[in-house]
Scaffold this motif. Structure first.
Motif, PDB file in Angstrom:
ATOM      1  N   LYS A   6       0.785  -1.150   0.188  1.00 43.31           N
ATOM      2  CA  LYS A   6       0.036  -0.131   0.010  1.00 43.31           C
ATOM      3  C   LYS A   6       0.925   1.316   0.091  1.00 43.31           C
ATOM      4  N   THR A   7       0.464   2.083  -0.787  1.00 44.16           N
ATOM      5  CA  THR A   7       1.213   3.562  -0.938  1.00 44.16           C
ATOM      6  C   THR A   7       0.481   4.375  -0.024  1.00 44.16           C
ATOM      7  N   ILE A   8       1.613   5.028   0.849  1.00 43.02           N
ATOM      8  CA  ILE A   8       1.156   5.857   1.794  1.00 43.02           C
ATOM      9  C   ILE A   8       1.625   7.387   1.637  1.00 43.02           C
ATOM     10  N   HIS A   9       2.384   7.526   0.720  1.00 42.90           N
ATOM     11  CA  HIS A   9       2.865   8.734   0.455  1.00 42.90           C
ATOM     12  C   HIS A   9       3.673   8.800  -0.927  1.00 42.90           C
ATOM     13  N   LYS A  10       3.559   9.675  -1.848  1.00 42.67           N
ATOM     14  CA  LYS A  10       4.346   9.868  -3.307  1.00 42.67           C
ATOM     15  C   LYS A  10       4.759  11.113  -3.347  1.00 42.67           C
ATOM     16  N   VAL A  23       8.665   8.708  -6.653  1.00 44.61           N
ATOM     17  CA  VAL A  23       9.099   7.785  -5.480  1.00 44.61           C
ATOM     18  C   VAL A  23       7.849   7.706  -4.490  1.00 44.61           C
ATOM     19  N   HIS A  24       7.648   6.390  -4.000  1.00 46.72           N
ATOM     20  CA  HIS A  24       6.342   5.937  -3.291  1.00 46.72           C
ATOM     21  C   HIS A  24       6.994   5.643  -1.887  1.00 46.72           C
ATOM     22  N   ASP A  25       6.542   5.721  -0.872  1.00 45.71           N
ATOM     23  CA  ASP A  25       6.778   5.261   0.390  1.00 45.71           C
ATOM     24  C   ASP A  25       5.585   4.210   0.487  1.00 45.71           C
ATOM     25  N   VAL A  26       5.786   2.709   0.722  1.00 40.42           N
ATOM     26  CA  VAL A  26       4.948   1.656   0.813  1.00 40.42           C
ATOM     27  C   VAL A  26       5.001   1.045   2.158  1.00 40.42           C
ATOM     28  N   ASP A  30       4.719  -7.385   5.868  1.00 40.47           N
ATOM     29  CA  ASP A  30       4.679  -7.530   6.910  1.00 40.47           C
ATOM     30  C   ASP A  30       4.636  -6.318   8.003  1.00 40.47           C
ATOM     31  N   GLY A  31       4.228  -5.160   7.546  1.00 41.98           N
ATOM     32  CA  GLY A  31       3.960  -4.011   8.037  1.00 41.98           C
ATOM     33  C   GLY A  31       5.238  -2.959   8.300  1.00 41.98           C
ATOM     34  N   GLN A  32       6.258  -3.244   7.803  1.00 38.54           N
ATOM     35  CA  GLN A  32       7.444  -2.554   7.689  1.00 38.54           C
ATOM     36  C   GLN A  32       7.147  -1.369   6.483  1.00 38.54           C
ATOM     37  N   THR A  33       7.900  -0.498   6.246  1.00 39.53           N
ATOM     38  CA  THR A  33       7.808   0.327   5.211  1.00 39.53           C
ATOM     39  C   THR A  33       9.100   0.458   4.497  1.00 39.53           C
ATOM     40  N   SER A  34       8.871   0.809   3.083  1.00 42.30           N
ATOM     41  CA  SER A  34      10.102   0.966   2.086  1.00 42.30           C
ATOM     42  C   SER A  34       9.645   1.835   1.125  1.00 42.30           C
TER      43      SER A  34
END
Length: 180
Positions: A6-10, A23-26, A30-34
């Motif tokens: 899921k994208t939370i910020h772009k 660039v997307h923050d996803v 497992d709940g981690q972000t990348s």
């Protein structure tokens, strides 16, 4: 397991004539972000064209990202809202001077889905008629013709490095008797 990210910020980095970069923050499964670096492209078409003499038309052109001349089937990008089959017919005539009345869809593929949404539709064209080449001002192409019986040798030579071309020619090999 749900593999969706899921994208939370772009963040839009670049909007160009051919590509857009984001660039997307996803959130990972497992709940981690990348972060994901994405290239958006309108899509492309490619044509594996067989002349009445049972020759496949390939184009040679310099490809800047690879820094070399490459041998490929004719191809090009879709214009905004362009129908894929119409784009394939247009690109074939522009790059080779041949007109295809009918096209057969071989496959659709993502070349690099790890970072790009570019979808390429690959078509087969037979029963060609002579038209007129009409290259873009910044496009320089040489045509090469390979008889169907020589396609296996060409593939084995490892001269081809373009995925869409390799896929199209392997399709020809698998269906050689049908096209010969």
């Amino acid at each position: 397991m749900n593999l969706y990210e899921k994208t939370i910020h772009k963040n839009s980095i670049y909007n160009g004539a051919i590509i857009d970069l984001e660039v997307h923050d996803v959130v990972l499964p497992d709940g981690q972000t990348s972060k994901r670096e994405l290239v958006y492209h309108n899509g492309a078409v490619a044509v594996c064209a067989i002349t009445p003499d049972n020759e496949v038309i390939l184009v040679k052109q310099f490809r800047k990202p690879a820094e070399k001349v490459m041998l490929e089937i004719p191809a090009g990008k879709l214009e905004l809202n362009e129908i894929r089959e119409d784009a394939a017919k247009r690109e074939l005539e522009e790059e080779t001077g041949y007109i295809a009345e009918n096209l057969e869809l071989i496959t659709e593929m993502y070349g690099s889905p790890g970072f790009s949404n570019e979808k390429i539709s690959i078509y087969l064209a037979k029963d060609l008629k002579q038209g007129e080449m009409n290259l873009d001002d910044d496009e320089f192409i040489e045509l090469e013709f390979y008889h169907l019986k020589d396609i296996n040798k060409l593939l084995q030579s490892q001269e081809l490095e373009d995925a869409k071309t390799i896929i199209a020619l392997q399709h020809l090999l698998l269906n050689y008797n049908h096209y010969n």
